[in-house]
Structures are given as C-alpha cells and as structure tokens.
Design a protein around this motif. Structure first.
Motif, PDB file in Angstrom:
ATOM      1  N   VAL A 132      35.250  66.965 149.365  1.00 31.02           N
ATOM      2  CA  VAL A 132      36.074  67.443 147.648  1.00 31.02           C
ATOM      3  C   VAL A 132      36.171  68.831 148.702  1.00 31.02           C
ATOM      4  CG1 VAL A 132      35.304  68.658 146.060  1.00 31.02           C
ATOM      5  CG2 VAL A 132      34.216  66.768 146.800  1.00 31.02           C
ATOM      6  N   ALA A 133      36.058  69.848 149.368  1.00 30.94           N
ATOM      7  CA  ALA A 133      36.255  70.725 150.111  1.00 30.94           C
ATOM      8  C   ALA A 133      35.378  71.400 151.567  1.00 30.94           C
ATOM      9  CB  ALA A 133      36.245  72.579 149.267  1.00 30.94           C
ATOM     10  N   THR A 134      36.371  72.225 152.334  1.00 22.33           N
ATOM     11  CA  THR A 134      36.353  72.340 153.215  1.00 22.33           C
ATOM     12  C   THR A 134      35.931  74.089 153.695  1.00 22.33           C
ATOM     13  OG1 THR A 134      38.261  72.736 154.228  1.00 22.33           O
ATOM     14  CG2 THR A 134      37.465  70.485 153.971  1.00 22.33           C
ATOM     15  N   GLY A 135      35.107  74.333 154.423  1.00 20.22           N
ATOM     16  CA  GLY A 135      35.976  75.415 155.701  1.00 20.22           C
ATOM     17  C   GLY A 135      35.188  76.192 156.544  1.00 20.22           C
ATOM     18  N   HIS A 136      35.734  76.549 157.365  1.00 14.47           N
ATOM     19  CA  HIS A 136      34.885  77.369 158.492  1.00 14.47           C
ATOM     20  C   HIS A 136      34.943  78.548 159.047  1.00 14.47           C
ATOM     21  CE1 HIS A 136      39.425  77.398 159.331  1.00 14.47           C
ATOM     22  NE2 HIS A 136      39.180  78.528 160.170  1.00 14.47           N
ATOM     23  N   TYR A 137      34.242  78.847 160.109  1.00 17.43           N
ATOM     24  CA  TYR A 137      34.193  80.148 160.920  1.00 17.43           C
ATOM     25  C   TYR A 137      33.737  80.105 162.068  1.00 17.43           C
ATOM     26  CZ  TYR A 137      31.876  84.281 161.693  1.00 17.43           C
ATOM     27  OH  TYR A 137      31.833  85.981 162.019  1.00 17.43           O
ATOM     28  N   ASP A 183      32.083  79.178 170.404  1.00 15.65           N
ATOM     29  CA  ASP A 183      30.981  78.604 169.210  1.00 15.65           C
ATOM     30  C   ASP A 183      32.133  78.958 168.120  1.00 15.65           C
ATOM     31  OD1 ASP A 183      29.195  79.696 171.309  1.00 15.65           O
ATOM     32  OD2 ASP A 183      29.216  81.778 170.275  1.00 15.65           O
ATOM     33  N   GLY A 184      31.327  77.809 166.983  1.00 20.55           N
ATOM     34  CA  GLY A 184      31.999  78.049 165.132  1.00 20.55           C
ATOM     35  C   GLY A 184      31.325  77.033 164.867  1.00 20.55           C
ATOM     36  N   ALA A 185      31.694  76.925 163.072  1.00 25.48           N
ATOM     37  CA  ALA A 185      31.382  76.313 162.167  1.00 25.48           C
ATOM     38  C   ALA A 185      32.389  75.688 161.176  1.00 25.48           C
ATOM     39  CB  ALA A 185      30.038  77.285 161.377  1.00 25.48           C
ATOM     40  N   GLY A 186      31.635  74.388 160.367  1.00 17.75           N
ATOM     41  CA  GLY A 186      32.822  73.977 160.017  1.00 17.75           C
ATOM     42  C   GLY A 186      32.132  73.401 158.683  1.00 17.75           C
ATOM     43  N   ALA A 187      32.155  73.104 157.291  1.00 20.90           N
ATOM     44  CA  ALA A 187      31.553  72.833 156.414  1.00 20.90           C
ATOM     45  C   ALA A 187      32.588  71.712 155.416  1.00 20.90           C
ATOM     46  CB  ALA A 187      30.846  73.825 155.496  1.00 20.90           C
ATOM     47  N   VAL A 188      31.738  71.082 155.234  1.00 18.84           N
ATOM     48  CA  VAL A 188      32.596  70.108 153.937  1.00 18.84           C
ATOM     49  C   VAL A 188      31.508  69.815 152.658  1.00 18.84           C
ATOM     50  CG1 VAL A 188      34.237  68.864 155.504  1.00 18.84           C
ATOM     51  CG2 VAL A 188      31.197  68.181 155.617  1.00 18.84           C
ATOM     52  N   VAL A 189      31.882  69.941 152.052  1.00 20.91           N
ATOM     53  CA  VAL A 189      31.314  68.783 150.623  1.00 20.91           C
ATOM     54  C   VAL A 189      31.402  67.349 149.995  1.00 20.91           C
ATOM     55  CG1 VAL A 189      30.765  69.544 147.638  1.00 20.91           C
ATOM     56  CG2 VAL A 189      31.071  71.161 149.441  1.00 20.91           C
ATOM     57  N   LEU A 190      30.710  66.852 149.983  1.00 26.89           N
ATOM     58  CA  LEU A 190      31.463  65.428 150.368  1.00 26.89           C
ATOM     59  C   LEU A 190      30.899  65.351 148.692  1.00 26.89           C
ATOM     60  CD1 LEU A 190      30.104  64.797 153.535  1.00 26.89           C
ATOM     61  CD2 LEU A 190      32.595  64.468 152.424  1.00 26.89           C
ATOM     62  N   GLU A 191      31.332  64.262 148.602  1.00 26.38           N
ATOM     63  CA  GLU A 191      30.722  63.491 146.912  1.00 26.38           C
ATOM     64  C   GLU A 191      31.190  62.028 147.530  1.00 26.38           C
ATOM     65  OE1 GLU A 191      32.517  63.759 142.880  1.00 26.38           O
ATOM     66  OE2 GLU A 191      34.184  64.629 143.647  1.00 26.38           O
ATOM     67  N   LEU A 192      30.798  61.324 147.027  1.00 25.28           N
ATOM     68  CA  LEU A 192      31.160  59.462 146.626  1.00 25.28           C
ATOM     69  C   LEU A 192      32.119  59.079 145.657  1.00 25.28           C
ATOM     70  CD1 LEU A 192      27.934  57.187 146.221  1.00 25.28           C
ATOM     71  CD2 LEU A 192      29.129  58.143 148.349  1.00 25.28           C
ATOM     72  N   ASP A 193      32.519  58.282 145.814  1.00 30.01           N
ATOM     73  CA  ASP A 193      34.341  58.784 145.405  1.00 30.01           C
ATOM     74  C   ASP A 193      34.467  56.590 145.206  1.00 30.01           C
ATOM     75  OD1 ASP A 193      36.707  57.851 144.242  1.00 30.01           O
ATOM     76  OD2 ASP A 193      37.349  59.381 145.183  1.00 30.01           O
ATOM     77  N   GLU A 194      34.471  55.930 143.879  1.00 29.03           N
ATOM     78  CA  GLU A 194      35.381  54.387 144.247  1.00 29.03           C
ATOM     79  C   GLU A 194      36.203  54.429 144.304  1.00 29.03           C
ATOM     80  OE1 GLU A 194      32.721  52.067 143.154  1.00 29.03           O
ATOM     81  OE2 GLU A 194      31.231  53.287 142.055  1.00 29.03           O
TER      82      GLU A 194
END
Ligand code: COA
Length: 313
Positions: free
Chosen positions: A7-12, A161-172
């Motif tokens: 759905v979306a991503t981000g990183h720092y 060092d670092g971080a990454g994030a994702v928002v996920l959902e199921l999708d048919e």
C-alpha cells in the motif's frame, strides 16, 4: 491465492554518514579497496540519540502518512531485526507506542538476519490471512554500527544502520509466490550473545560470498518458475544489498540486464533486514515501478537463511 499489495512504503537513514575514507582512519583499509570489492561508498551510523525504535518509527510514520489509512485497521506490526535496543521489550511494541497505534494488535520482532524482511513478508501474509483487520505493518530496522568490531576490517566496513517500512494488505488481484529456507549454521556469520564473547558481528567473507553467488540465482530461478513466469517477464529485481559484485553475478547468471536490479549499496552498505525494505521505499519514491509490474525480492544471510518472493507491484 490472495497476493500482497504494498500500500505504501517509507524509510529512514541516520544523518551521520561514514565514508570509506572515514573508515580508513579507524581501520587499515582504503576507499579503493572497499569500492572495488563491494561497491560501497558510504553507510549511515546512528547518533547517540538514535536507535532501532526511533529509526523504525520514523520509517513507519512516513509509510503510514503515505498510505493515508485508518490506523484502527492495522492488526499486526512485525519488525525484522537482530539489533533491537532491548532484548525485551521488542522494537515492535515500542514502535506501536511511538506511533500511537491501537492496543488491539499483535506486535513482535522477527530475527532472520538479512533474510528478515523476506521472512517478514511470509509471516505477515499469514497473519493477514487470519486477521479481522485489513492492514499490517512490516518494518526492517537495524543498528549494526553498535555491533561492529572496528578492528575486524573484513567485516566492519560492510555494515550500516537504517530502517524501511511497508504497509501491506491482501489483494485478490495480485499474486504472491515464495520460496524460503534455512540450513542451520553459526560459523559463516554470527553475533554471539554469550557473556564471554565480544557480542560483535563477524563474517567469513569469502565463504559467505561463495554461498551467495551460488544460492541467490538458484533461489530466484526457483521462485520465478513456481510463479509460472520466465525471467524476462520480471520487471524488477530487488536483492539484499550485501555486495555489488554479488548482484552483478546474479544478473549475469540469470542473463538479465543490470538495470533491472535496484542497487543502493553505495549509499547504505549492508543494512541486513532493512536493506530490501529501504530499496523498496526508494523505488516507490522514484516512480520507477508501475502498478502491475512483476517484482522479485530476494534475501540471504546469517542462519544460514534465504528467501525470495514474486509480487505484483
Ligand atoms: N581493507 C583492505 N584489505 C582488506 C580488508 C579491508 N577492509 N578486508 C580484508 N582485507 C584483505 C585481507 O586481509 C586479505 O589480505 P591477504 O591477501 O594479505 O590475506 C585480502 O584483503 C583479501 O581478503 P578476502 O577476505 O579474501 O577479500 P574478498 O575479496 O573476499 O572480499 C568481502 C571481502 C568481505 C568484501 C567479500 O568476501 C564479501 O563481500 N563477502 C560476502 C559478503 C556478504 O555477502 N555479506 C552478506 C551477509 S548477509
């Protein structure tokens, strides 16, 4: 088969940048050696004020802002890491507090070293399949700079060092195919936690290199075949950023052009569980991938562990 939608991503990444020349003042090495052998030019180290929780929260905040979702619809938060600020509580629980996420969710850390983000995708998909909530948050976050032996020049120059994030959902309408594995090993790459050890990361570089160039192309071939696709149908490969030469070798064996392989190793070095997550977030920002693109994500590392997925972007 219900696939995963990113759905979306981000990183720092911390603002403190360590160049190859900076390292050459601490340990006997050179910009030329590191660049030639690894493709790395810089990596980021946390300042004293920063840590795993603050980085993971910063990356997740960006992903959640971009997703624009109702936070009460998040049912799980998994952080892939081997370098939390605490043994307990988990980074995930503290990120939940930082972000003001609802109580009605499962939060925990997952340790699969550099395969952590891949194992995380597999795990989060399982959680989503049995959850009443629509979304899950997956973060890869590492503070490896605090686990480096700065006299072990074969290892310390590689990590950041670092971080990454994702928002996920199921999708048919999206696919998901995975291949994951492990062959227990504590010799190639380890960070011993026992009281009489130095608690620092050590890697047998040459052997790890050989393992990676043998395993990663096989892994990608296997997952792409399992998805019923051929290699030319893959639009983008995002491999764990361990060494530019490993990625070049994978591209060569797979007979695929290098411009299909995302590479940011020059900027971050090896950030273990965060590396694929940061690369995905940069890809998202760049607009280089379009909806429906077939992407392969692949990781390998300590454990020994490995994992690859084929996703529809
Ligand atoms: N600077 C300068 N010289 C160095 C050095 C450094 N930072 N580190 C090692 N060397 C020296 C060694 O001492 C050795 O010297 P010698 O020939 O006099 O004994 C020489 O360089 C070659 O060392 P070697 O370890 O064989 O180098 P390499 O070509 O294998 O490159 C790595 C080292 C670490 C870059 C490489 O093995 C690698 O990338 N491995 C895989 C990393 C990886 O996949 N990690 C993922 C973990 S998830």
């Amino acid at each position: 088969m219900r696939g995963l939608h990113i759905v979306a991503t981000g990183h720092y990444a911390p603002k403190r940048v360590i160049t190859n020349d900076d390292l050459s003042k601490i340990v006997e090495t050179s910009d030329e050696w590191i660049t030639e052998r690894t493709g790395m030019k810089r990596r980021h180290y946390c300042t004293e004020e920063e840590g795993n929780v603050s980085m993971a929260s910063a990356a997740a905040r960006i992903a959640l802002d971009r997703a624009g979702i109702d936070l009460s619809e998040i049912g799980s938060l998994v952080v892939a890491t081997f370098s939390g600020d605490y043994f307990v509580p988990s980074t995930a629980c503290l990120v939940q507090r930082e972000l003001g996420l609802p109580d009605e969710m499962i939060c925990y850390d997952l340790n699969a070293a550099c395969s952590g983000f891949l194992f995380g995708l597999e795990t989060v998909r399982g959680l989503l399949l049995q959850s009443e909530k629509r979304y899950a948050l997956l973060i890869g976050s590492e503070v490896i700079s605090r686990k480096l032996n700065m006299s072990d020049r074969g290892t310390c120059i590689l990590f950041g060092d670092g971080a990454g994030a994702v928002v996920l959902e199921l999708d048919e309408n999206r696919g998901y195919t995975s291949v994951m594995g492990c062959r227990g090993d504590d010799r190639l790459i380890y960070c011993n936690a026992s009281e009489d050890s130095d608690k620092k990361v050590h890697m047998e570089g040459q052997e790890t290199y050989k393992f990676a160039v043998m395993k990663v192309p096989k892994l990608i071939k296997e997952v792409v075949a399992k998805a019923g696709l051929n290699m030319d149908q893959i639009d983008r490969f995002v491999c764990h950023q361990a060494n530019a030469r490993i990625i070049e070798s994978v591209a060569k064996v797979l007979k695929q052009p290098m411009d299909k392989f995302y590479m940011n190793i020059q900027e971050y070095g090896n950030t273990s569980a965060a590396s694929v997550a940061i690369a995905l977030s940069e890809l998202w920002e760049s607009g280089m991938c379009k909806e429906g693109d077939k992407i392969v994500l692949a990781g390998f590392g300590a454990g020994k562990t490995w994992g690859a997925v084929v996703l529809d972007y």
